[in-house]
Design a protein around this motif. Sequence first.
Motif, mmCIF file in Angstrom:
data_model
loop_
_atom_site.group_PDB
_atom_site.id
_atom_site.type_symbol
_atom_site.label_atom_id
_atom_site.label_comp_id
_atom_site.label_asym_id
_atom_site.label_seq_id
_atom_site.Cartn_x
_atom_site.Cartn_y
_atom_site.Cartn_z
ATOM 1 N N ARG A 19 33.204 43.582 37.738
ATOM 2 C CA ARG A 19 34.303 44.264 37.054
ATOM 3 C C ARG A 19 35.282 44.865 38.053
ATOM 4 N NH1 ARG A 19 31.395 47.432 32.092
ATOM 5 N NH2 ARG A 19 30.893 45.566 30.885
ATOM 6 N N SER A 20 34.779 45.479 39.087
ATOM 7 C CA SER A 20 35.689 46.064 40.070
ATOM 8 C C SER A 20 36.465 44.968 40.806
ATOM 9 C CB SER A 20 34.949 46.959 41.054
ATOM 10 O OG SER A 20 34.056 46.213 41.853
ATOM 11 N N LEU A 21 35.822 43.835 41.053
ATOM 12 C CA LEU A 21 36.521 42.715 41.685
ATOM 13 C C LEU A 21 37.646 42.218 40.783
ATOM 14 C CD1 LEU A 21 36.748 40.622 43.975
ATOM 15 C CD2 LEU A 21 35.176 39.200 42.660
ATOM 16 N N LEU A 22 37.342 42.066 39.486
ATOM 17 C CA LEU A 22 38.380 41.630 38.548
ATOM 18 C C LEU A 22 39.489 42.669 38.445
ATOM 19 C CD1 LEU A 22 36.228 40.046 35.703
ATOM 20 C CD2 LEU A 22 37.679 38.865 37.348
ATOM 21 N N ALA A 23 39.128 43.946 38.488
ATOM 22 C CA ALA A 23 40.141 45.007 38.441
ATOM 23 C C ALA A 23 41.040 44.953 39.669
ATOM 24 C CB ALA A 23 39.467 46.373 38.332
ATOM 25 N N MET A 24 40.468 44.740 40.850
ATOM 26 C CA MET A 24 41.272 44.645 42.076
ATOM 27 C C MET A 24 42.173 43.409 42.032
ATOM 28 S SD MET A 24 38.969 46.021 45.254
ATOM 29 C CE MET A 24 37.671 44.816 45.049
ATOM 30 N N LEU A 25 41.654 42.270 41.550
ATOM 31 C CA LEU A 25 42.483 41.067 41.428
ATOM 32 C C LEU A 25 43.638 41.305 40.461
ATOM 33 C CD1 LEU A 25 39.846 38.184 41.392
ATOM 34 C CD2 LEU A 25 41.530 38.697 43.165
ATOM 35 N N GLY A 26 43.356 41.980 39.343
ATOM 36 C CA GLY A 26 44.412 42.294 38.379
ATOM 37 C C GLY A 26 45.484 43.181 38.973
ATOM 38 N N MET A 27 45.064 44.217 39.724
ATOM 39 C CA MET A 27 46.041 45.101 40.364
ATOM 40 C C MET A 27 46.865 44.328 41.396
ATOM 41 S SD MET A 27 44.227 48.846 40.844
ATOM 42 C CE MET A 27 43.109 48.261 42.095
ATOM 43 N N GLY A 28 46.215 43.462 42.133
ATOM 44 C CA GLY A 28 46.934 42.661 43.132
ATOM 45 C C GLY A 28 47.965 41.747 42.495
ATOM 46 N N GLY A 31 50.830 43.894 41.179
ATOM 47 C CA GLY A 31 51.651 44.331 42.308
ATOM 48 C C GLY A 31 52.507 43.207 42.863
ATOM 49 N N ALA A 32 51.931 42.019 42.958
ATOM 50 C CA ALA A 32 52.698 40.880 43.473
ATOM 51 C C ALA A 32 53.825 40.514 42.519
ATOM 52 C CB ALA A 32 51.775 39.687 43.689
ATOM 53 N N ALA A 33 53.582 40.643 41.208
ATOM 54 C CA ALA A 33 54.621 40.315 40.234
ATOM 55 C C ALA A 33 55.751 41.333 40.249
ATOM 56 C CB ALA A 33 54.013 40.232 38.841
ATOM 57 N N SER A 34 55.481 42.557 40.680
ATOM 58 C CA SER A 34 56.517 43.586 40.683
ATOM 59 C C SER A 34 57.329 43.612 41.980
ATOM 60 C CB SER A 34 55.904 44.963 40.419
ATOM 61 O OG SER A 34 55.047 45.319 41.484
ATOM 62 N N ILE A 35 56.971 42.833 42.965
ATOM 63 C CA ILE A 35 57.714 42.822 44.237
ATOM 64 C C ILE A 35 59.184 42.452 44.041
ATOM 65 C CG2 ILE A 35 57.930 41.588 46.444
ATOM 66 C CD1 ILE A 35 54.919 41.816 46.712
#
Length: 189
Positions: free
Chosen positions: A22-31, A34-38
């Motif tokens: 779950r934490s891995l999926l959460a980090m991937l989602g945040m990444g 973040g990449a989409a908002s650049i």
Amino acid sequence: MAQFDKIAERFTRQIARRSSRRSLLAMLGMGMTGAASIPLLPVARAAAAEPAHGAHPGGAARPPIPSGLDQDPGDQASCDYWRYCAIDGFLCSCCGGSVNTCPPGTEMSPITWIGTCTNPADGRAYVISYNDCCGTSSCGQCLCNRNEGDRPQVRPQSNNDYNWCLGSASSVYNCSVAAVIGVALDRPK
């Protein structure tokens, strides 16, 4: 290479011990978020470095090109010039030609669109013929897109969105001229 594999395996196992799926999926989602908002971040864009209208690429202001006639006022290198009320394209007066003539190495298209513009010197309306100059690549200077009196594409003679170079030997667009054809007649009442 075996040493590298051992280091990579040890690093991967340590991460696996300390984190859950779950934490891995959460980090991937945040990444991914973040990449989409650049692209939304304020950055200096290349378009901001382009010269403003009427400026040379080096940044110096373009000198005005007056006609020298009292009955033809205005800067022929400006989109605000009275003859350009229905123009769409690069101004030939900025590309080595004039308001009436094509630059050297280009030819004037025999097909044209027309507009009616009011001369501020005498307050009269004039029929303007907008011809594309064709034969070399786009000039890239003094782009104007004024659509006063533009008609739908079902009336092509009054629409500025066509490539009017299709009637000449070369269909490569360079710039546009605005020649006065005559005085427009008043509408009967």
